[in-house]
Design a protein around this motif. Structure first.
Motif, short mmCIF file in Angstrom:
data_model
loop_
_atom_site.label_atom_id
_atom_site.label_comp_id
_atom_site.label_asym_id
_atom_site.label_seq_id
_atom_site.Cartn_x
_atom_site.Cartn_y
_atom_site.Cartn_z
N HIS A 53 0.84 -1.19 0.00
CA HIS A 53 0.00 0.00 0.00
C HIS A 53 0.88 1.24 0.00
N SER A 54 0.54 2.20 -0.83
CA SER A 54 1.33 3.43 -0.93
C SER A 54 0.79 4.48 0.05
N SER A 55 1.71 5.12 0.76
CA SER A 55 1.33 6.23 1.61
C SER A 55 2.48 7.23 1.65
N ILE A 56 2.19 8.43 2.08
CA ILE A 56 3.21 9.48 2.08
C ILE A 56 4.34 9.15 3.05
N ASP A 57 4.03 8.50 4.18
CA ASP A 57 5.06 8.25 5.18
C ASP A 57 5.75 6.90 5.02
N SER A 58 5.43 6.15 3.97
CA SER A 58 6.02 4.83 3.80
C SER A 58 6.24 4.53 2.32
N PRO A 59 7.50 4.36 1.89
CA PRO A 59 7.74 4.01 0.50
C PRO A 59 7.08 2.69 0.14
N GLU A 60 6.60 2.61 -1.08
CA GLU A 60 5.94 1.38 -1.54
C GLU A 60 7.01 0.34 -1.87
N GLU A 61 6.75 -0.89 -1.51
CA GLU A 61 7.65 -2.00 -1.80
C GLU A 61 6.92 -3.03 -2.64
N LEU A 62 7.67 -3.99 -3.18
CA LEU A 62 7.09 -5.08 -3.95
C LEU A 62 7.22 -6.35 -3.13
N PHE A 63 6.09 -7.00 -2.87
CA PHE A 63 6.07 -8.28 -2.18
C PHE A 63 6.02 -9.40 -3.21
N ILE A 64 6.78 -10.47 -2.96
CA ILE A 64 6.68 -11.69 -3.76
C ILE A 64 6.40 -12.81 -2.77
N ILE A 65 5.23 -13.43 -2.89
CA ILE A 65 4.83 -14.47 -1.95
C ILE A 65 4.71 -15.79 -2.69
N ASP A 66 5.31 -16.86 -2.13
CA ASP A 66 5.15 -18.17 -2.76
C ASP A 66 4.05 -18.95 -2.05
N MET A 67 3.69 -20.07 -2.60
CA MET A 67 2.54 -20.80 -2.10
C MET A 67 2.82 -21.57 -0.80
N ASN A 68 4.06 -21.50 -0.29
CA ASN A 68 4.38 -22.05 1.02
C ASN A 68 4.32 -20.98 2.10
N GLY A 69 4.05 -19.75 1.69
CA GLY A 69 3.96 -18.65 2.65
C GLY A 69 5.25 -17.87 2.81
N LYS A 70 6.28 -18.20 2.05
CA LYS A 70 7.54 -17.46 2.12
C LYS A 70 7.36 -16.14 1.38
N VAL A 71 7.76 -15.04 2.02
CA VAL A 71 7.60 -13.70 1.45
C VAL A 71 8.97 -13.07 1.23
N LYS A 72 9.17 -12.52 0.05
CA LYS A 72 10.35 -11.71 -0.24
C LYS A 72 9.85 -10.29 -0.46
N ILE A 73 10.62 -9.32 0.00
CA ILE A 73 10.19 -7.92 -0.14
C ILE A 73 11.38 -7.07 -0.56
N THR A 74 11.13 -6.14 -1.47
CA THR A 74 12.19 -5.23 -1.91
C THR A 74 12.57 -4.29 -0.77
N SER A 75 13.65 -3.56 -0.95
CA SER A 75 14.10 -2.63 0.10
C SER A 75 14.33 -1.23 -0.48
N PHE A 76 13.36 -0.76 -1.27
CA PHE A 76 13.46 0.58 -1.83
C PHE A 76 13.54 1.64 -0.73
N ASN A 77 12.93 1.38 0.43
CA ASN A 77 12.92 2.35 1.53
C ASN A 77 14.32 2.64 2.06
N GLN A 78 15.28 1.76 1.77
CA GLN A 78 16.66 2.01 2.20
C GLN A 78 17.39 2.94 1.23
N GLN A 79 16.85 3.10 0.03
CA GLN A 79 17.50 3.93 -0.99
C GLN A 79 16.80 5.25 -1.24
N PHE A 80 15.47 5.26 -1.10
CA PHE A 80 14.69 6.43 -1.48
C PHE A 80 13.70 6.81 -0.39
#
Length: 193
Positions: A53-80
């Motif tokens: 979800h995009s909001s002014i106080d939180s950079p938007e990230e991309l979630f990748i979820i697999d069918m076992n429940g493992k989630v990977k998330i980008t870290s754009f908030n560390q750069q921008f």
């Protein structure tokens, strides 16, 4: 999912939930509100990519979820200070990469309507991200503006949709080149091998 044993849905708080229909239990839910309609399935149906979800106080990230429940998330908030991921990211045919338009700013209070968008490709295994110096005047919303080659080494982006004439550009991801394609103002919607 293709097996019809798992379901992704938005709960009452708009959090994305992965539910097992056999055990009738939640496998995982994403930690922030997410719009399921902005996500896309991988070609093999084993993973789902969706912007947070995009909001002014939180950079938007991309979630990748697999069918076992493992989630990977980008870290754009560390750069921008501000990022916005386009709706419906586009998977490469082999599922190893995802392309999308990314708006970035170092200004926390950035107005998304005034920002340029950059073509961005992410490796789904390592989350290595490549931002390409390709910023059209106004790319179409959604992943439909990105057309992958069958090999996944090139893509075509339909750009400048604010004008009457669409200007497709061929991007070679290995050679890091880009070339205009003269389609006489027509959209590129698919690739034939």
């Amino acid at each position: 999912d293709p097996t019809l044993k798992l379901v992704l849905y938005n709960d009452k708080d708009e959090k994305l939930v992965l539910w097992d229909t056999v055990t009738q239990k939640e496998i995982i839910s994403l930690p922030s509100p997410t719009d399921l309609t902005k996500g896309t399935w991988s070609p093999d149906g084993k993973e789902f990519a969706v912007p947070s979800h995009s909001s002014i106080d939180s950079p938007e990230e991309l979630f990748i979820i697999d069918m076992n429940g493992k989630v990977k998330i980008t870290s754009f908030n560390q750069q921008f200070s501000f990022t916005n991921v386009s709706a419906r990211p586009s998977w490469s045919p082999d599922g190893h990469h995802i392309a999308f338009w990314l708006q970035v700013s170092n200004d926390v209070n950035a107005d998304p309507k005034t920002l340029r968008q950059w073509l961005t490709v992410i490796d789904t295994a390592t989350l290595d991200t490549q931002i390409y110096c390709l910023s059209p005047n106004k790319p179409p919303t959604g992943g439909g503006s990105i057309v992958w080659s069958p090999s996944g080494t090139q893509l075509i982006v339909n750009t400048d949709t604010s004008s009457e004439e669409v200007k497709p550009i061929l991007v070679n991801l290995k050679l890091l080149t880009q070339s205009k394609i003269n389609t006489h103002g027509l959209w590129v919607t698919d690739w034939m091998a």
